[in-house]
Design a protein around this motif. Structure first.
Motif, short mmCIF file in Angstrom:
data_model
loop_
_atom_site.label_atom_id
_atom_site.label_comp_id
_atom_site.label_asym_id
_atom_site.label_seq_id
_atom_site.Cartn_x
_atom_site.Cartn_y
_atom_site.Cartn_z
N SER A 1 0.77 -0.93 0.49
CA SER A 1 0.19 0.25 0.64
C SER A 1 0.46 1.64 -0.15
N VAL A 2 1.75 0.93 0.52
CA VAL A 2 2.55 2.54 0.43
C VAL A 2 3.20 2.97 -0.18
N ASP A 3 4.00 1.62 -0.87
CA ASP A 3 4.89 1.71 -2.34
C ASP A 3 3.64 1.94 -3.33
N ILE A 4 2.48 1.51 -3.74
CA ILE A 4 1.09 2.34 -4.30
C ILE A 4 1.31 4.03 -4.26
N ILE A 5 1.15 4.27 -2.95
CA ILE A 5 1.30 5.31 -2.70
C ILE A 5 1.83 6.70 -3.16
N ARG A 6 3.41 5.54 -2.82
CA ARG A 6 4.69 6.64 -3.83
C ARG A 6 4.69 7.28 -5.12
N LEU A 7 4.21 5.38 -5.56
CA LEU A 7 3.95 5.37 -7.00
C LEU A 7 3.22 6.65 -7.49
N LEU A 8 2.07 6.29 -6.91
CA LEU A 8 1.04 7.49 -7.11
C LEU A 8 1.24 8.78 -7.30
N ARG B 1 6.59 -2.81 -12.53
CA ARG B 1 6.75 -4.56 -12.83
C ARG B 1 6.78 -5.05 -11.22
N SER B 2 8.11 -4.02 -10.23
CA SER B 2 8.15 -4.36 -8.85
C SER B 2 6.87 -4.55 -8.48
N LEU B 3 6.32 -4.01 -8.33
CA LEU B 3 4.49 -3.34 -7.60
C LEU B 3 3.80 -4.29 -8.36
N LYS B 4 3.95 -5.17 -9.45
CA LYS B 4 3.54 -6.36 -10.11
C LYS B 4 3.88 -7.68 -9.33
N ASN B 5 5.06 -7.87 -8.97
CA ASN B 5 5.36 -9.20 -8.17
C ASN B 5 5.02 -8.77 -6.89
N GLN B 6 5.45 -7.88 -6.38
CA GLN B 6 4.95 -7.71 -4.76
C GLN B 6 3.03 -7.75 -4.34
N CYS B 7 2.40 -8.04 -5.74
CA CYS B 7 0.99 -8.18 -5.73
C CYS B 7 0.72 -9.58 -5.69
N GLY B 8 2.15 -10.05 -6.90
CA GLY B 8 1.16 -11.52 -6.93
C GLY B 8 2.23 -12.08 -5.99
N VAL B 9 3.30 -12.26 -5.33
CA VAL B 9 3.33 -12.59 -3.93
C VAL B 9 2.04 -12.80 -3.11
N ILE B 10 1.89 -11.53 -2.65
CA ILE B 10 0.29 -11.28 -1.67
C ILE B 10 -0.86 -12.59 -2.37
N ARG B 11 -1.06 -12.60 -3.07
CA ARG B 11 -1.71 -13.33 -3.87
C ARG B 11 -2.12 -14.75 -3.44
N ARG B 12 -0.38 -15.26 -3.76
CA ARG B 12 -0.26 -16.57 -3.98
C ARG B 12 -1.05 -17.29 -2.24
N LEU B 13 0.04 -16.13 -1.79
CA LEU B 13 -0.29 -15.86 0.24
C LEU B 13 -2.11 -16.29 0.37
N LEU B 14 -2.49 -15.25 0.03
CA LEU B 14 -3.48 -15.27 0.33
C LEU B 14 -4.27 -16.68 -0.99
N ILE B 15 -4.04 -17.06 -1.76
CA ILE B 15 -4.51 -18.39 -2.24
C ILE B 15 -4.11 -19.48 -1.15
N SER B 16 -2.63 -19.92 -0.70
CA SER B 16 -2.41 -20.74 0.39
C SER B 16 -3.38 -20.57 1.30
N SER B 17 -3.31 -19.17 2.60
CA SER B 17 -4.29 -19.12 3.65
C SER B 17 -5.88 -19.56 3.56
N ILE B 18 -6.20 -19.00 1.97
CA ILE B 18 -7.96 -19.59 1.72
C ILE B 18 -8.14 -21.26 1.98
N THR B 19 -6.45 -21.49 1.01
CA THR B 19 -7.15 -23.28 0.39
C THR B 19 -7.00 -23.97 2.00
N THR B 20 -6.02 -23.77 2.57
CA THR B 20 -5.60 -23.82 4.29
C THR B 20 -6.26 -24.33 4.77
#
Length: 116
Positions: free
Chosen positions: A14-21, A90-109
């Motif tokens: 979130s902070v990185d997005i705010i700084r980018l914007l 690219r960096s923000l999309k990578n961060q978002c992807g990591v968060i998304r994968r962790l969310l999917i894992s948490s939801i599945t578990t």
């Protein structure tokens, strides 16, 4: 433990997005949409820690997951419109992807533990 990591990562995102914007001129509606969905990811992850049930916990994480897909969309739009540097996006999309994968894992578990 994983949820605390998710909270921390989502706040950083979130902070990185705010700084980018801060550096994007004009296009306030696009910036507003990205800022809202990006910050919503962390808010829903944080809120999930106070869920009333496993179903409520799952629901909050699923909302965060949907918001991560939306954030990815707006980042792609920023990139294609050349409104932000390709490296930053690219960096923000990578961060978002990591968060998304962790969310999917948490939801599945959590669903597996709930149903067993």
């Amino acid at each position: 433990m994983k949820e605390n990591k998710l909270v921390s990562m989502s706040i950083d995102f979130s902070v990185d997005i705010i700084r980018l914007l801060d550096n994007v001129k004009g296009h306030s509606s696009l910036c507003n949409q990205l800022e809202r969905c990006a910050t919503s990811i962390g808010a829903n992850i944080h809120e999930s820690n106070y869920a009333q049930s496993k179903s409520d916990f799952i629901s909050k994480l699923e909302i965060a997951l949907k918001e991560s897909y939306e954030a990815d969309y707006w980042l792609e739009l920023l990139s294609r419109a050349n409104l932000a540097s390709p490296e930053a996006v690219r960096s923000l999309k990578n961060q978002c992807g990591v968060i998304r994968r962790l969310l999917i894992s948490s939801i599945t578990t959590t669903k597996q533990n709930r149903d067993s």
